[in-house]
Design an enzyme around this catalytic site. Sequence first.
Site, PDB file in Angstrom:
ATOM      1  N   LYS A 227     -10.738  -4.819   9.712  1.00 58.52           N
ATOM      2  CA  LYS A 227      -9.262  -4.316  10.223  1.00 58.52           C
ATOM      3  C   LYS A 227      -9.303  -5.305  11.649  1.00 58.52           C
ATOM      4  CE  LYS A 227      -6.653  -1.936   8.848  1.00 58.52           C
ATOM      5  NZ  LYS A 227      -5.323  -2.013   8.033  1.00 58.52           N
TER       6      LYS A 227
ATOM      7  N   GLY B 112      -0.430   4.807  -1.309  1.00 51.70           N
ATOM      8  CA  GLY B 112      -1.686   5.442  -0.579  1.00 51.70           C
ATOM      9  C   GLY B 112      -0.827   6.703  -0.022  1.00 51.70           C
ATOM     10  N   PHE B 113      -1.721   7.064   0.949  1.00 50.46           N
ATOM     11  CA  PHE B 113      -1.500   8.250   1.846  1.00 50.46           C
ATOM     12  C   PHE B 113      -0.226   7.916   2.946  1.00 50.46           C
ATOM     13  CE2 PHE B 113      -3.046  10.523   5.891  1.00 50.46           C
ATOM     14  CZ  PHE B 113      -2.406  11.464   5.574  1.00 50.46           C
ATOM     15  N   ILE B 114      -0.457   7.156   3.830  1.00 54.56           N
ATOM     16  CA  ILE B 114       0.503   6.786   4.912  1.00 54.56           C
ATOM     17  C   ILE B 114       1.602   6.070   4.171  1.00 54.56           C
ATOM     18  CG2 ILE B 114       0.790   5.735   7.170  1.00 54.56           C
ATOM     19  CD1 ILE B 114      -2.136   6.018   7.746  1.00 54.56           C
TER      20      ILE B 114
ATOM     21  N   THR C 265      -6.024   0.277  12.810  1.00 52.43           N
ATOM     22  CA  THR C 265      -6.685   1.559  13.427  1.00 52.43           C
ATOM     23  C   THR C 265      -7.311   1.454  14.627  1.00 52.43           C
ATOM     24  OG1 THR C 265      -8.824   2.686  12.929  1.00 52.43           O
ATOM     25  CG2 THR C 265      -8.257   0.367  11.950  1.00 52.43           C
ATOM     26  N   ASP C 266      -7.396   2.806  15.389  1.00 53.24           N
ATOM     27  CA  ASP C 266      -8.138   2.552  16.722  1.00 53.24           C
ATOM     28  C   ASP C 266      -9.567   2.337  16.434  1.00 53.24           C
ATOM     29  OD1 ASP C 266      -8.965   4.957  15.499  1.00 53.24           O
ATOM     30  OD2 ASP C 266      -8.433   6.195  17.119  1.00 53.24           O
ATOM     31  N   GLU C 267     -10.293   2.440  15.122  1.00 49.20           N
ATOM     32  CA  GLU C 267     -11.742   2.191  15.151  1.00 49.20           C
ATOM     33  C   GLU C 267     -11.896   0.742  15.402  1.00 49.20           C
ATOM     34  OE1 GLU C 267     -13.135   3.843  11.573  1.00 49.20           O
ATOM     35  OE2 GLU C 267     -11.447   5.022  11.251  1.00 49.20           O
TER      36      GLU C 267
ATOM     37  N   GLY D  14       0.825  -1.361   0.017  1.00 49.37           N
ATOM     38  CA  GLY D  14       0.075  -0.201  -0.014  1.00 49.37           C
ATOM     39  C   GLY D  14       0.832   1.229  -0.078  1.00 49.37           C
ATOM     40  N   GLY D  15       1.940   0.990  -0.550  1.00 53.51           N
ATOM     41  CA  GLY D  15       3.017   2.211  -0.442  1.00 53.51           C
ATOM     42  C   GLY D  15       2.666   3.580  -1.416  1.00 53.51           C
TER      43      GLY D  15
ATOM     44  N   TYR E  16     -15.544  -1.489   7.513  1.00 52.01           N
ATOM     45  CA  TYR E  16     -14.189  -1.026   7.512  1.00 52.01           C
ATOM     46  C   TYR E  16     -13.601  -1.659   8.913  1.00 52.01           C
ATOM     47  CZ  TYR E  16      -9.958   1.454   8.347  1.00 52.01           C
ATOM     48  OH  TYR E  16      -8.870   1.742   8.540  1.00 52.01           O
TER      49      TYR E  16
HETATM   50  N1  LIG Z   1      -5.750   7.009   7.383  1.00 55.60           N
HETATM   51  C1  LIG Z   1      -5.956   6.977   8.665  1.00 55.60           C
HETATM   52  O1  LIG Z   1      -6.256   7.887   9.267  1.00 55.60           O
HETATM   53  C2  LIG Z   1      -5.354   5.525   9.269  1.00 55.60           C
HETATM   54  C3  LIG Z   1      -5.511   5.694  10.607  1.00 55.60           C
HETATM   55  C4  LIG Z   1      -4.998   4.114  11.305  1.00 55.60           C
HETATM   56  C5  LIG Z   1      -4.772   3.177  10.430  1.00 55.60           C
HETATM   57  N2  LIG Z   1      -4.794   3.383   8.882  1.00 55.60           N
HETATM   58  C6  LIG Z   1      -4.449   2.162   8.107  1.00 55.60           C
HETATM   59  O2  LIG Z   1      -3.179   2.338   7.401  1.00 55.60           O
HETATM   60  C7  LIG Z   1      -3.284   1.819   6.362  1.00 55.60           C
HETATM   61  C8  LIG Z   1      -3.085   2.798   5.071  1.00 55.60           C
HETATM   62  O3  LIG Z   1      -4.210   3.756   5.233  1.00 55.60           O
HETATM   63  P1  LIG Z   1      -4.040   5.076   4.148  1.00 55.60           P
HETATM   64  O4  LIG Z   1      -5.154   6.116   4.686  1.00 55.60           O
HETATM   65  O5  LIG Z   1      -2.856   5.223   3.734  1.00 55.60           O
HETATM   66  O6  LIG Z   1      -4.961   4.193   2.908  1.00 55.60           O
HETATM   67  P2  LIG Z   1      -5.190   4.781   1.636  1.00 55.60           P
HETATM   68  O7  LIG Z   1      -6.437   4.294   1.090  1.00 55.60           O
HETATM   69  O8  LIG Z   1      -4.725   6.044   1.008  1.00 55.60           O
HETATM   70  O9  LIG Z   1      -4.000   4.042   0.737  1.00 55.60           O
HETATM   71  C9  LIG Z   1      -4.247   2.270   0.599  1.00 55.60           C
HETATM   72  C10 LIG Z   1      -3.379   1.721  -0.628  1.00 55.60           C
HETATM   73  O10 LIG Z   1      -3.595   0.488  -0.683  1.00 55.60           O
HETATM   74  C11 LIG Z   1      -3.598   0.058  -1.971  1.00 55.60           C
HETATM   75  N3  LIG Z   1      -4.305  -1.369  -1.893  1.00 55.60           N
HETATM   76  C12 LIG Z   1      -5.541  -1.475  -1.795  1.00 55.60           C
HETATM   77  N4  LIG Z   1      -5.949  -2.640  -1.946  1.00 55.60           N
HETATM   78  C13 LIG Z   1      -4.797  -3.424  -2.365  1.00 55.60           C
HETATM   79  C14 LIG Z   1      -4.536  -4.810  -2.712  1.00 55.60           C
HETATM   80  N5  LIG Z   1      -5.468  -5.514  -2.891  1.00 55.60           N
HETATM   81  N6  LIG Z   1      -3.459  -5.076  -3.079  1.00 55.60           N
HETATM   82  C15 LIG Z   1      -2.164  -4.292  -3.120  1.00 55.60           C
HETATM   83  N7  LIG Z   1      -2.406  -2.917  -2.717  1.00 55.60           N
HETATM   84  C16 LIG Z   1      -3.604  -2.691  -2.213  1.00 55.60           C
HETATM   85  C17 LIG Z   1      -4.224   0.985  -2.751  1.00 55.60           C
HETATM   86  O11 LIG Z   1      -3.730   1.213  -3.914  1.00 55.60           O
HETATM   87  C18 LIG Z   1      -3.405   2.268  -1.814  1.00 55.60           C
HETATM   88  O12 LIG Z   1      -2.466   2.668  -2.438  1.00 55.60           O
HETATM   89  C19 LIG Z   1      -4.728   1.008   6.056  1.00 55.60           C
HETATM   90  O13 LIG Z   1      -4.357  -0.428   6.306  1.00 55.60           O
HETATM   91  C20 LIG Z   1      -5.428   1.931   7.180  1.00 55.60           C
HETATM   92  O14 LIG Z   1      -6.601   0.889   7.766  1.00 55.60           O
HETATM   93  C21 LIG Z   1      -5.059   4.584   8.414  1.00 55.60           C
END
Ligand SMILES: NC(=O)c1ccc[n+]([C@@H]2O[C@H](COP(=O)([O-])OP(=O)(O)OC[C@H]3O[C@@H](n4cnc5c(N)ncnc54)[C@H](O)[C@@H]3O)[C@@H](O)[C@H]2O)c1
Length: 344
Positions: A167, A17-19, A137-139, A14-15, A163
């Site tokens: 998780k 995406g946002f985090i 997540t804390d959710e 998931g590299g 969701y």
């Molecule tokens: N954003 C938050 O506030 C938050 C808080 C706590 C935990 N998290 C967790 O952190 C992680 C990342 O969150 P985020 O906000 O960056 O998410 P995001 O939606 O921005 O990014 C997710 C990434 O995962 C990739 N992805 C999705 N399905 C896939 C698959 N089947 N195979 C390969 N790649 C796949 C997507 O293409 C995307 O690049 C998640 O697991 C989320 O549950 C997020």
Amino acid sequence: MSTDAGPKRLIVTGGSGFIGSSACRNFVGAGHMVCNIDKLTYAANTDNLRTIENMPNYRFEQADICNRAQILAILDDFKPDAVLHLAAESHVDRSIADADVFVQTNVVGTVNLLNAAVDHWRSCGSSPDFRFLHVSTDEVYGDLEDDGSLFHETTPYNPSSPYSASKAASDFMVSSWHRTYGLPVLISNCSNNYGPFQNVEKLIPHMITRALGHKSLPVYGKGANIRDWLHVDDHVAALDLILWNGRPGERYNVGGGNERNNLRVVEGICDLLDELQPMKGKSYRTLITFIADRPGHDLRYAIDASKLMSELGWSPRHDFDTGLAHTVTWYLQNRWWWEGPTGR
Ligand SMILES: NC(=O)c1ccc[n+]([C@@H]2O[C@H](COP(=O)([O-])OP(=O)(O)OC[C@H]3O[C@@H](n4cnc5c(N)ncnc54)[C@H](O)[C@@H]3O)[C@@H](O)[C@H]2O)c1
């Protein structure tokens, strides 16, 4: 970098995406060899990785974590010292509209990755130094009353949305792979993140970008739902510490102690925009509208991060007001990123 043992080989799922992209930029910048596995769903944005995409210690593999053969082949070839698992479907509203892909990616995909990780780990002699960090997540804990109580690592799971339920299920899978197969896993449970490069479907960028288009700012219910906001860079700093210095089998809560209700966050964005890009004759606050509440909407999340602070020496560096101002400024200065042809 918090590890003293020199550069490592790290898979980040998931590299794009946002985090995940913040993690990739951080770990590549620190000299580690990073392989980003991402399916490139709607939530991904390859522009997030522009600064590192041509670096010799960065590699990208477009793959679905649900595809066992593909994932095994990548692990076999790359031979990671650690896996940082962030790939997921991450938007609560989408999970309410259609839960299937959440079960598929978040649960089945995680199990698939765990199986591949165990195969790889065994093929390398079951090294006790291998790490699998599952980012959650804390959710998963459900919600709290507005009474000062906090989520601790021992708080029972009680997820509300498809969701958070997906998780929670993946968290249980990860801990069972430790208990059953001995895989050195760690779990982190983090509060709401904010910062640059966040998809505009999420609250803060959604409100900033709608406000800049002079559109209504739709707030669920009365805007009373409280979240504990953490800057994404502080989350990545926590993951860095947990990955290399956390105790396998343990979970760590991550949170900034920045509780704000949604209305206050949206008003804060409006006030910043009133200063930075004033509208003629009126405040952005006049764009705020209240809409029917999200079904099952959790009232309050608040994290006790004292275990992470005392065991691993983590503390957040960004206070929310400054972090929010920087974030609003980033969206103002980087319109190309969110208005661009890839459509976010
Ligand atoms: N954003 C938050 O506030 C938050 C808080 C706590 C935990 N998290 C967790 O952190 C992680 C990342 O969150 P985020 O906000 O960056 O998410 P995001 O939606 O921005 O990014 C997710 C990434 O995962 C990739 N992805 C999705 N399905 C896939 C698959 N089947 N195979 C390969 N790649 C796949 C997507 O293409 C995307 O690049 C998640 O697991 C989320 O549950 C997020």
